[in-house]
Design a protein around this motif. Structure first.
Motif, PDB file in Angstrom:
ATOM      1  N   SER A 105       0.831  -1.207   0.000  1.00  0.00           N
ATOM      2  CA  SER A 105       0.000   0.000   0.000  1.00  0.00           C
ATOM      3  C   SER A 105       0.867   1.260   0.000  1.00  0.00           C
ATOM      4  CB  SER A 105      -0.925  -0.012   1.221  1.00  0.00           C
ATOM      5  OG  SER A 105      -1.725   1.146   1.264  1.00  0.00           O
ATOM      6  N   LEU A 106       1.906   1.262   0.826  1.00  0.00           N
ATOM      7  CA  LEU A 106       2.805   2.415   0.884  1.00  0.00           C
ATOM      8  C   LEU A 106       3.560   2.606  -0.428  1.00  0.00           C
ATOM      9  CD1 LEU A 106       4.258   1.806   4.466  1.00  0.00           C
ATOM     10  CD2 LEU A 106       2.507   3.480   3.827  1.00  0.00           C
ATOM     11  N   SER A 107       3.742   1.504  -1.177  1.00  0.00           N
ATOM     12  CA  SER A 107       4.496   1.559  -2.433  1.00  0.00           C
ATOM     13  C   SER A 107       3.806   2.363  -3.526  1.00  0.00           C
ATOM     14  CB  SER A 107       4.752   0.135  -2.950  1.00  0.00           C
ATOM     15  OG  SER A 107       5.519  -0.602  -2.044  1.00  0.00           O
ATOM     16  N   LYS A 108       2.522   2.613  -3.372  1.00  0.00           N
ATOM     17  CA  LYS A 108       1.799   3.378  -4.398  1.00  0.00           C
ATOM     18  C   LYS A 108       2.204   4.849  -4.416  1.00  0.00           C
ATOM     19  CE  LYS A 108      -2.554   2.355  -5.422  1.00  0.00           C
ATOM     20  NZ  LYS A 108      -2.527   1.474  -6.606  1.00  0.00           N
ATOM     21  N   GLY A 109       2.847   5.306  -3.329  1.00  0.00           N
ATOM     22  CA  GLY A 109       3.340   6.669  -3.314  1.00  0.00           C
ATOM     23  C   GLY A 109       2.297   7.722  -3.011  1.00  0.00           C
ATOM     24  N   HIS A 110       1.310   7.378  -2.190  1.00  0.00           N
ATOM     25  CA  HIS A 110       0.284   8.349  -1.789  1.00  0.00           C
ATOM     26  C   HIS A 110       0.202   8.493  -0.276  1.00  0.00           C
ATOM     27  CE1 HIS A 110      -1.430   8.984  -5.805  1.00  0.00           C
ATOM     28  NE2 HIS A 110      -1.206   7.691  -6.001  1.00  0.00           N
ATOM     29  N   SER A 111       1.268   8.054   0.430  1.00  0.00           N
ATOM     30  CA  SER A 111       1.207   8.018   1.892  1.00  0.00           C
ATOM     31  C   SER A 111       2.185   8.961   2.580  1.00  0.00           C
ATOM     32  CB  SER A 111       1.457   6.587   2.388  1.00  0.00           C
ATOM     33  OG  SER A 111       0.487   5.709   1.848  1.00  0.00           O
ATOM     34  N   GLY A 112       3.226   9.395   1.894  1.00  0.00           N
ATOM     35  CA  GLY A 112       4.131  10.390   2.457  1.00  0.00           C
ATOM     36  C   GLY A 112       5.203   9.859   3.382  1.00  0.00           C
ATOM     37  N   VAL A 113       5.459   8.550   3.363  1.00  0.00           N
ATOM     38  CA  VAL A 113       6.526   8.002   4.203  1.00  0.00           C
ATOM     39  C   VAL A 113       7.870   8.130   3.497  1.00  0.00           C
ATOM     40  CG1 VAL A 113       5.042   6.342   5.397  1.00  0.00           C
ATOM     41  CG2 VAL A 113       6.140   5.682   3.265  1.00  0.00           C
ATOM     42  N   ARG A 114       8.934   8.037   4.268  1.00  0.00           N
ATOM     43  CA  ARG A 114      10.265   8.038   3.678  1.00  0.00           C
ATOM     44  C   ARG A 114      10.588   6.660   3.094  1.00  0.00           C
ATOM     45  NH1 ARG A 114      13.832   9.223   8.574  1.00  0.00           N
ATOM     46  NH2 ARG A 114      12.093   8.119   9.552  1.00  0.00           N
ATOM     47  N   LEU A 115      11.465   6.650   2.109  1.00  0.00           N
ATOM     48  CA  LEU A 115      11.879   5.404   1.466  1.00  0.00           C
ATOM     49  C   LEU A 115      12.508   4.448   2.479  1.00  0.00           C
ATOM     50  CD1 LEU A 115      12.166   3.843  -1.187  1.00  0.00           C
ATOM     51  CD2 LEU A 115      14.369   4.981  -1.534  1.00  0.00           C
ATOM     52  N   GLU A 116      13.331   4.982   3.395  1.00  0.00           N
ATOM     53  CA  GLU A 116      14.005   4.120   4.362  1.00  0.00           C
ATOM     54  C   GLU A 116      13.030   3.467   5.342  1.00  0.00           C
ATOM     55  OE1 GLU A 116      15.432   8.384   5.543  1.00  0.00           O
ATOM     56  OE2 GLU A 116      14.676   7.379   3.728  1.00  0.00           O
ATOM     57  N   THR A 117      11.891   4.095   5.550  1.00  0.00           N
ATOM     58  CA  THR A 117      10.885   3.518   6.447  1.00  0.00           C
ATOM     59  C   THR A 117      10.263   2.271   5.825  1.00  0.00           C
ATOM     60  OG1 THR A 117      10.404   5.698   7.370  1.00  0.00           O
ATOM     61  CG2 THR A 117       8.746   3.991   7.705  1.00  0.00           C
ATOM     62  N   VAL A 118       9.878   2.374   4.551  1.00  0.00           N
ATOM     63  CA  VAL A 118       9.318   1.207   3.862  1.00  0.00           C
ATOM     64  C   VAL A 118      10.376   0.123   3.726  1.00  0.00           C
ATOM     65  CG1 VAL A 118       8.085   0.397   1.816  1.00  0.00           C
ATOM     66  CG2 VAL A 118       7.801   2.760   2.574  1.00  0.00           C
ATOM     67  N   LYS A 119      11.602   0.536   3.478  1.00  0.00           N
ATOM     68  CA  LYS A 119      12.682  -0.447   3.324  1.00  0.00           C
ATOM     69  C   LYS A 119      12.896  -1.226   4.617  1.00  0.00           C
ATOM     70  CE  LYS A 119      17.415  -1.013   1.621  1.00  0.00           C
ATOM     71  NZ  LYS A 119      17.778  -1.981   2.671  1.00  0.00           N
ATOM     72  N   LEU A 120      12.831  -0.569   5.774  1.00  0.00           N
ATOM     73  CA  LEU A 120      12.988  -1.285   7.040  1.00  0.00           C
ATOM     74  C   LEU A 120      11.879  -2.319   7.217  1.00  0.00           C
ATOM     75  CD1 LEU A 120      14.290  -1.850   9.766  1.00  0.00           C
ATOM     76  CD2 LEU A 120      12.950   0.055  10.722  1.00  0.00           C
ATOM     77  N   LEU A 121      10.656  -1.957   6.873  1.00  0.00           N
ATOM     78  CA  LEU A 121       9.537  -2.900   6.985  1.00  0.00           C
ATOM     79  C   LEU A 121       9.804  -4.141   6.135  1.00  0.00           C
ATOM     80  CD1 LEU A 121       6.743  -3.573   8.099  1.00  0.00           C
ATOM     81  CD2 LEU A 121       5.742  -2.208   6.248  1.00  0.00           C
ATOM     82  N   LEU A 122      10.293  -3.944   4.912  1.00  0.00           N
ATOM     83  CA  LEU A 122      10.590  -5.078   4.038  1.00  0.00           C
ATOM     84  C   LEU A 122      11.821  -5.846   4.517  1.00  0.00           C
ATOM     85  CD1 LEU A 122       9.830  -3.649   0.482  1.00  0.00           C
ATOM     86  CD2 LEU A 122       8.461  -5.239   1.840  1.00  0.00           C
TER      87      LEU A 122
END
Length: 507
Positions: A105-122
């Motif tokens: 969901s965050l990958s769609k780019g409509h949530s405003g998180v930093r790239l490093e935040t999504v990367k940590l989750l993965l």
């Protein structure tokens, strides 16, 4: 490797990540879109603009302004306060699903998180760091706030997680995997927890398991039809063409495949011209549940490739808009539908068990399928167990979505209870696996009693798979271990796989 785009995640890929622990990475486009949406958030903060959840509080506190110096503390406090879940933790598979779906969901780019935040989750997902997420506490609106907050705790070095099977403090799990906790910045806490991923993960896991269960139900029914010298005219394709529901066609085709070449059916010893509904109407009954399964799959597929938080970032337009994509109602109703459709599979299975064990309805088989009745009770109480599970399912199938309790001082005045609905559907599925276990045991016993006449091509193979683990019941023994063992065979997919190798793919 699976690459997330936010728009193309399939059930097959979810299953590979949930069960087989396949690695996941962001696509190039997803990385670019995440960076663009984050840039807009940083600009809004720099300009000190009023934006919900960024420079204001949450829920009833949406009118409370937050000073620039407190913006980051606001996000961490959000996670700490919302980590209020209780109850047994979700299973590893469901937690992996929650993490995957949130990242998608965050990958769609409509949530405003930093790239490093999504990367940590993965990275956590890929390193098999599975947050301990309590299964109770979500209203299914404003997203699955409590469950997702427990997920994020571990990203902050808090909470607890399983690291490769060992339960540890979140900080210790990250350290062992060589990962560093993050400090949340503007909007990130809200973006991470404001979504429907607990509903969607439980729902998807149940949907995938039900796909197998529906095939098992056809196999069990075919074995019962065979054992009861059933009349297969009711499975004629011409009947379907006059009422063309897809599930009917699939079920009838499966049943024809499974009983082909049955010596029991070909040499039946009765004068009846039609069977009871639990045999004759199975294409209509099982078929309706298959159609429900297909419909719920369409809804889930849309949901797992959606953005479900608030507010939403439209970086190309420079807009940030508050809406209601976090509301679980689009999933809550289908989860209740799924519960009912699984319950019906168990309902009709238990009625077939009754026909197998009842000497007034089983066409010459001994009472309770035991040759020394009286001294032995045979499958008498196994039918009780099936009846008990079916009755429990009926209670669980009461729709969760008809309930709503206002929250956040009546700011959030309608909620979906979709997470409860999804959890109930999974409980019903597990009960139904055991009901089908009872039918498979009884049908195997009945087929043994019909010897030397041989069952059909598919039913014979199913009989052999069960008999590899469970012997013929010549005198009373504990039945509980047999039921549990067959339930394991069902859940593993072993039964369906073996039968399909003989008769071809079941629908």
């Amino acid at each position: 490797m699976i690459y997330l785009t936010g728009s193309q995640l399939s059930f097959e890929e979810i299953e590979r990540v949930m069960i087989k622990k396949e690695q996941v990475e962001l696509s190039t486009k997803a990385r670019e879109d995440i960076v663009k949406s984050r840039k807009l958030i940083d600009e809004l903060v720099d300009n000190e603009e009023t934006v919900y959840g960024v420079t204001t509080g949450f829920g009833k506190f949406s009118d409370t302004a937050i000073s620039t110096k407190d913006i980051n503390a606001l996000q961490e406090n959000l996670i700490l306060s919302h980590a209020a879940g209780v109850g047994e933790p979700f299973s590893e598979e469901i937690v992996r699903g929650i993490m995957l779906l949130r990242a998608n969901s965050l990958s769609k780019g409509h949530s405003g998180v930093r790239l490093e935040t999504v990367k940590l989750l993965l990275d956590m997902l890929n390193e098999e760091i599975h947050p301990v997420i309590p299964s109770q506490g979500s209203l299914g609106a404003s997203g699955d706030l409590a469950p997702l907050a427990h997920m994020v705790l571990v990203m902050l070095g808090r909470g607890e997680a399983y690291y490769r099977g060992e339960r540890l403090l979140g900080s210790e799990a990250l350290k062992k995997a060589g990962l560093q906790p993050i400090k949340l910045r503007a909007k990130e806490g809200l973006a991470l927890i404001n979504g429907t991923q607990a509903i969607a993960s439980v729902g998807t896991f149940t949907w995938l398991s039900m796909k197998n269960l529906l095939k098992v139900a056809d196999i069990a029914c075919a074995m019962t039809v065979d054992a009861l010298e059933g009349i297969t005219d009711a499975f004629d394709e011409r009947i379907y063409k006059l009422r063309p529901h897809p599930g009917h066609r699939k079920t009838a085709a499966n049943l024809r495949k499974l009983v082909v070449n049955s010596e029991i059916i070909e040499n039946k010893e009765h004068p009846r011209v039609q069977d009871a509904y639990t045999l004759r109407c199975v294409p209509q009954i099982h078929g309706a549940s298959k159609d429900a399964h297909s419909h719920v799959g369409e809804v889930l597929e849309r949901e797992i490739n959606s953005t479900t938080d608030n507010p939403l970032i439209f970086s190309e337009d420079g807009d940030i808009i508050s809406g209601g994509n976090f509301h679980g109602q689009p999933l809550a109703l289908p989860m209740d539908y799924l519960s009912t459709s699984i319950s019906e599979i168990a309902n009709v299975s238990e009625r077939r068990v009754e026909r197998l064990v009842n000497p007034n309805h089983n066409f010459g088989l001994p009472a309770f399928l035991i040759e020394e009745g009286g001294v032995s009770s045979g499958f008498m109480i196994a039918q009780y167990t099936a009846a008990s599970l079916v009755s429990e399912n009926k209670s669980l199938a009461h729709p969760a979505s008809v309930d709503s309790i206002p929250s956040s001082a009546n700011q959030e005045d309608h909620v979906s209870m979709g997470t409860i609905g999804a959890r109930k559907a999974l409980s019903i599925l597990k009960n139904s696996q055991k009901v089908l276990s009872v039918e498979l045991l009884c049908a195997c016993q009945a087929l043994d009693l019909r010897k030397p006449r041989k069952p059909g091509k598919g039913t014979k193979k199913a009989f052999e798979i069960i008999r590899e683990e469970i012997p013929y019941l010549d005198q009373d023994r504990e039945i509980s271990p047999d039921i549990e063992k067959v339930a394991e065979i069902i859940a593993s997919g072993k039964l369906v796989k073996a039968v399909e190798e003989v008769v071809g793919k079941l629908e």
